[in-house]
Scaffold this motif. Sequence first.
Motif, PDB file in Angstrom:
ATOM      1  N   ASP A   1      -2.428   2.510  -8.828  1.00  0.00           N
ATOM      2  CA  ASP A   1      -3.601   1.880  -8.220  1.00  0.00           C
ATOM      3  C   ASP A   1      -3.237   0.464  -7.776  1.00  0.00           C
TER       4      ASP A   1
ATOM      5  N   ASN B   1       2.295   6.498  -6.809  1.00  0.00           N
ATOM      6  CA  ASN B   1       1.012   6.930  -7.352  1.00  0.00           C
ATOM      7  C   ASN B   1       0.467   5.952  -8.396  1.00  0.00           C
TER       8      ASN B   1
ATOM      9  N   ASN C   1       0.827  -1.200   0.000  1.00  0.00           N
ATOM     10  CA  ASN C   1       0.000   0.000   0.000  1.00  0.00           C
ATOM     11  C   ASN C   1       0.866   1.257   0.000  1.00  0.00           C
ATOM     12  N   MET C   2       1.898   1.264   0.829  1.00  0.00           N
ATOM     13  CA  MET C   2       2.793   2.427   0.878  1.00  0.00           C
ATOM     14  C   MET C   2       3.558   2.610  -0.431  1.00  0.00           C
TER      15      MET C   2
ATOM     16  N   CYS D   1       2.542   1.743  -3.381  1.00  0.00           N
ATOM     17  CA  CYS D   1       1.591   2.248  -4.373  1.00  0.00           C
ATOM     18  C   CYS D   1       1.306   3.733  -4.170  1.00  0.00           C
ATOM     19  N   LYS D   2       1.180   4.145  -2.933  1.00  0.00           N
ATOM     20  CA  LYS D   2       0.965   5.572  -2.661  1.00  0.00           C
ATOM     21  C   LYS D   2       2.195   6.394  -3.015  1.00  0.00           C
TER      22      LYS D   2
END
Length: 129
Positions: A70, A68, A61-62, A64-65
Amino acid sequence: MANYKLNVLIEAVNEYFYAEQELKIFLKTWVPGWWESKTAKEREDYTKYTERSQEKYNTVNMLCKLINIDMKDLFSIIKCMNRYERLTKWEKCLHISHLIDENVRRFLAISDELEHYYKSTGRRRMYAE
């Protein structure tokens, strides 16, 4: 387009998939009941597997954030690559060529600046000039 290593993403997602698989296998043997009625070893094992799975999920998740992209798209493309590798005994998925590398980056991109490309294949649309 962002410059990042796809191999790092592939490894992180595969580690998450392995942690989830271990958790599923453990939960098949898990007997439901009151938490207090479980032995210390059972509680420790449950906590270990769930925390490992959550830790791997948070890592992906980190990532991907940070770049940037999905996470659902990332999961789908990695599952596709794993399925292709498993069915055809092709072990070159981690050594992606430059052309495939760019298509994967276009697929994972969130921005609208890539509207002239097909999201599924990364090919340029016919009407886009």
